[in-house]
Design a protein around this motif. Sequence first.
Motif, PDB file in Angstrom:
ATOM      1  N   PRO A 121     -38.047  10.267  14.275  1.00 37.55           N
ATOM      2  CA  PRO A 121     -38.965   9.567  14.715  1.00 37.55           C
ATOM      3  C   PRO A 121     -39.783  10.969  15.399  1.00 37.55           C
ATOM      4  CG  PRO A 121     -38.091   8.312  15.186  1.00 37.55           C
ATOM      5  CD  PRO A 121     -37.264   9.303  14.905  1.00 37.55           C
ATOM      6  N   TYR A 122     -39.619  11.398  15.361  1.00 38.46           N
ATOM      7  CA  TYR A 122     -39.824  12.913  16.100  1.00 38.46           C
ATOM      8  C   TYR A 122     -40.948  14.112  14.768  1.00 38.46           C
ATOM      9  CZ  TYR A 122     -38.999  10.934  20.473  1.00 38.46           C
ATOM     10  OH  TYR A 122     -38.403  10.702  21.290  1.00 38.46           O
ATOM     11  N   ASP A 123     -40.725  13.765  13.024  1.00 35.32           N
ATOM     12  CA  ASP A 123     -40.185  14.697  12.265  1.00 35.32           C
ATOM     13  C   ASP A 123     -42.149  15.290  12.686  1.00 35.32           C
ATOM     14  OD1 ASP A 123     -38.544  14.362  11.819  1.00 35.32           O
ATOM     15  OD2 ASP A 123     -38.682  13.199   9.509  1.00 35.32           O
ATOM     16  N   ALA A 124     -42.647  13.956  13.006  1.00 39.85           N
ATOM     17  CA  ALA A 124     -44.342  14.513  12.842  1.00 39.85           C
ATOM     18  C   ALA A 124     -44.842  16.412  13.797  1.00 39.85           C
ATOM     19  CB  ALA A 124     -45.459  13.898  13.060  1.00 39.85           C
ATOM     20  N   LEU A 125     -43.276  16.136  14.781  1.00 42.52           N
ATOM     21  CA  LEU A 125     -44.063  17.779  16.158  1.00 42.52           C
ATOM     22  C   LEU A 125     -43.088  18.834  15.169  1.00 42.52           C
ATOM     23  CD1 LEU A 125     -43.582  15.360  19.069  1.00 42.52           C
ATOM     24  CD2 LEU A 125     -45.426  15.806  17.760  1.00 42.52           C
ATOM     25  N   ALA A 126     -42.559  18.181  13.991  1.00 41.15           N
ATOM     26  CA  ALA A 126     -41.578  19.412  14.180  1.00 41.15           C
ATOM     27  C   ALA A 126     -42.419  20.155  13.392  1.00 41.15           C
ATOM     28  CB  ALA A 126     -40.695  18.542  12.641  1.00 41.15           C
ATOM     29  N   ASP A 127     -41.612  22.024  13.907  1.00 39.87           N
ATOM     30  CA  ASP A 127     -42.544  23.560  12.917  1.00 39.87           C
ATOM     31  C   ASP A 127     -41.488  23.085  11.289  1.00 39.87           C
ATOM     32  OD1 ASP A 127     -44.366  23.968  14.764  1.00 39.87           O
ATOM     33  OD2 ASP A 127     -42.629  23.632  15.939  1.00 39.87           O
ATOM     34  N   GLU A 128     -40.278  22.803  11.444  1.00 40.37           N
ATOM     35  CA  GLU A 128     -39.404  22.627  10.036  1.00 40.37           C
ATOM     36  C   GLU A 128     -38.516  21.292  10.231  1.00 40.37           C
ATOM     37  OE1 GLU A 128     -36.141  26.258   7.992  1.00 40.37           O
ATOM     38  OE2 GLU A 128     -37.462  26.543   9.838  1.00 40.37           O
ATOM     39  N   ILE A 129     -38.325  21.190   9.161  1.00 39.47           N
ATOM     40  CA  ILE A 129     -37.564  19.605   9.308  1.00 39.47           C
ATOM     41  C   ILE A 129     -36.493  20.432   7.795  1.00 39.47           C
ATOM     42  CG2 ILE A 129     -37.076  17.126   7.931  1.00 39.47           C
ATOM     43  CD1 ILE A 129     -39.605  16.990   9.278  1.00 39.47           C
ATOM     44  N   VAL A 130     -35.200  20.144   7.442  1.00 38.72           N
ATOM     45  CA  VAL A 130     -34.052  20.282   7.011  1.00 38.72           C
ATOM     46  C   VAL A 130     -33.567  19.513   6.709  1.00 38.72           C
ATOM     47  CG1 VAL A 130     -32.025  22.249   6.671  1.00 38.72           C
ATOM     48  CG2 VAL A 130     -33.887  22.672   7.741  1.00 38.72           C
ATOM     49  N   ARG A 131     -33.584  18.482   5.093  1.00 41.53           N
ATOM     50  CA  ARG A 131     -32.550  17.889   4.774  1.00 41.53           C
ATOM     51  C   ARG A 131     -31.502  18.148   4.181  1.00 41.53           C
ATOM     52  NH1 ARG A 131     -35.584  14.604   7.814  1.00 41.53           N
ATOM     53  NH2 ARG A 131     -37.258  14.520   7.002  1.00 41.53           N
ATOM     54  N   GLU A 132     -30.875  18.874   4.223  1.00 40.80           N
ATOM     55  CA  GLU A 132     -29.743  19.776   3.169  1.00 40.80           C
ATOM     56  C   GLU A 132     -28.918  19.639   4.441  1.00 40.80           C
ATOM     57  OE1 GLU A 132     -29.501  21.022  -0.014  1.00 40.80           O
ATOM     58  OE2 GLU A 132     -32.010  20.801   0.493  1.00 40.80           O
ATOM     59  N   PRO A 133     -27.035  19.396   3.730  1.00 39.20           N
ATOM     60  CA  PRO A 133     -26.406  19.341   4.143  1.00 39.20           C
ATOM     61  C   PRO A 133     -26.042  20.137   5.882  1.00 39.20           C
ATOM     62  CG  PRO A 133     -25.645  19.125   1.835  1.00 39.20           C
ATOM     63  CD  PRO A 133     -27.220  19.988   2.214  1.00 39.20           C
ATOM     64  N   ILE A 134     -25.772  20.243   6.713  1.00 40.19           N
ATOM     65  CA  ILE A 134     -25.535  20.867   8.196  1.00 40.19           C
ATOM     66  C   ILE A 134     -25.083  21.728   7.646  1.00 40.19           C
ATOM     67  CG2 ILE A 134     -24.826  20.164  10.585  1.00 40.19           C
ATOM     68  CD1 ILE A 134     -25.940  16.990  10.334  1.00 40.19           C
ATOM     69  N   GLY A 135     -23.807  21.300   7.071  1.00 41.53           N
ATOM     70  CA  GLY A 135     -22.192  21.821   7.047  1.00 41.53           C
ATOM     71  C   GLY A 135     -22.751  23.643   6.329  1.00 41.53           C
ATOM     72  N   THR A 136     -23.512  23.711   5.551  1.00 47.56           N
ATOM     73  CA  THR A 136     -24.332  24.697   4.723  1.00 47.56           C
ATOM     74  C   THR A 136     -25.775  25.370   5.247  1.00 47.56           C
ATOM     75  OG1 THR A 136     -25.211  23.415   3.237  1.00 47.56           O
ATOM     76  CG2 THR A 136     -23.506  24.442   2.793  1.00 47.56           C
ATOM     77  N   ALA A 137     -26.518  24.049   6.150  1.00 49.44           N
ATOM     78  CA  ALA A 137     -27.777  24.599   6.289  1.00 49.44           C
ATOM     79  C   ALA A 137     -28.129  24.585   7.806  1.00 49.44           C
ATOM     80  CB  ALA A 137     -29.250  23.470   6.418  1.00 49.44           C
ATOM     81  N   LEU A 138     -27.726  24.398   8.770  1.00 42.95           N
ATOM     82  CA  LEU A 138     -27.360  24.722  10.086  1.00 42.95           C
ATOM     83  C   LEU A 138     -27.424  26.727   9.937  1.00 42.95           C
ATOM     84  CD1 LEU A 138     -27.899  23.690  12.785  1.00 42.95           C
ATOM     85  CD2 LEU A 138     -25.898  23.292  12.853  1.00 42.95           C
ATOM     86  N   PRO A 139     -25.390  26.954   9.353  1.00 46.06           N
ATOM     87  CA  PRO A 139     -25.228  27.920   9.976  1.00 46.06           C
ATOM     88  C   PRO A 139     -26.291  29.116   8.712  1.00 46.06           C
ATOM     89  CG  PRO A 139     -23.902  27.322   8.886  1.00 46.06           C
ATOM     90  CD  PRO A 139     -24.705  26.118   8.723  1.00 46.06           C
TER      91      PRO A 139
END
Length: 261
Positions: free
Chosen positions: A223-241
């Motif tokens: 519900p907060y995607d419209a407020l986001a400056d950046e949205i990442v849909r990739e797998p967390i294990g690689t995207a977050l690092p």
Amino acid sequence: MSGGGEGRGRQPLVAVFSGAGISTDSGIPDYRGPAGLWRRDPEAQKLVTYGYYMGDPEIRRRSWQMRRKNRTLHAEPNAAHRAVAGLERAGVPVRVITQNVDGLHQRAGMPERKVLELHGSARSVVCTGCGDRGPMRDTLARVEAGEEDPPCRQCGGILKSATVMFGESLDTAVLSEALAIAKACEVFVAVGTSLQVQPAAGLAGIAADHGARLIIVNAEPTPYDALADEIVREPIGTALPELLRRLGGAAGGGPAPDGRG
């Protein structure tokens, strides 16, 4: 509230708000999510509902057997947890606000005082009578030894996991501190959470309203995607690092280690 950047006044405070998705790579299923066990099986949900738990000894016996089989106590931090701890070790002021009860942020190296557990901890038990606390492992050992519904050794009261059950409110002191962090941070990273469960989910909107850069790392829309400056849909294990390495470099701390070295 101190942002934790003592002596590092130019360093931005990074708040990491984590949900079940950050721990699935550690083998912990999403029990509370829309497709989680508690939603799919009302009978199973009773085992973690305060009213049923307190009023029915059989529910408590079944709950202790469920805890015996729970994978949480045996889980190990994954690359995402290590990356968060690595960012903190690199000198960036970091605060973790988590909806998880697994303690994996701390096991990965985040200092206890920098982790807020909104839903409590599955690694501890608490007496509903006198408030005495102790390690979950010690109480499970009593269950293994034959105590089906082990009472508090201090007052004889009912013991429960030190987690927030259905029907219980969040700790107001913990929620208040989380609110202060959301208002003070320069970057708010929501990772592995649907941002649908209030009031915790509202922290993302509060951070954005107070000028924080909002980054959402989640497989599904929130519900907060419209407020986001950046949205990442990739797998967390690689995207977050990778994301936290970028944040560490932007903050002047250099690339954040992943915690494995």
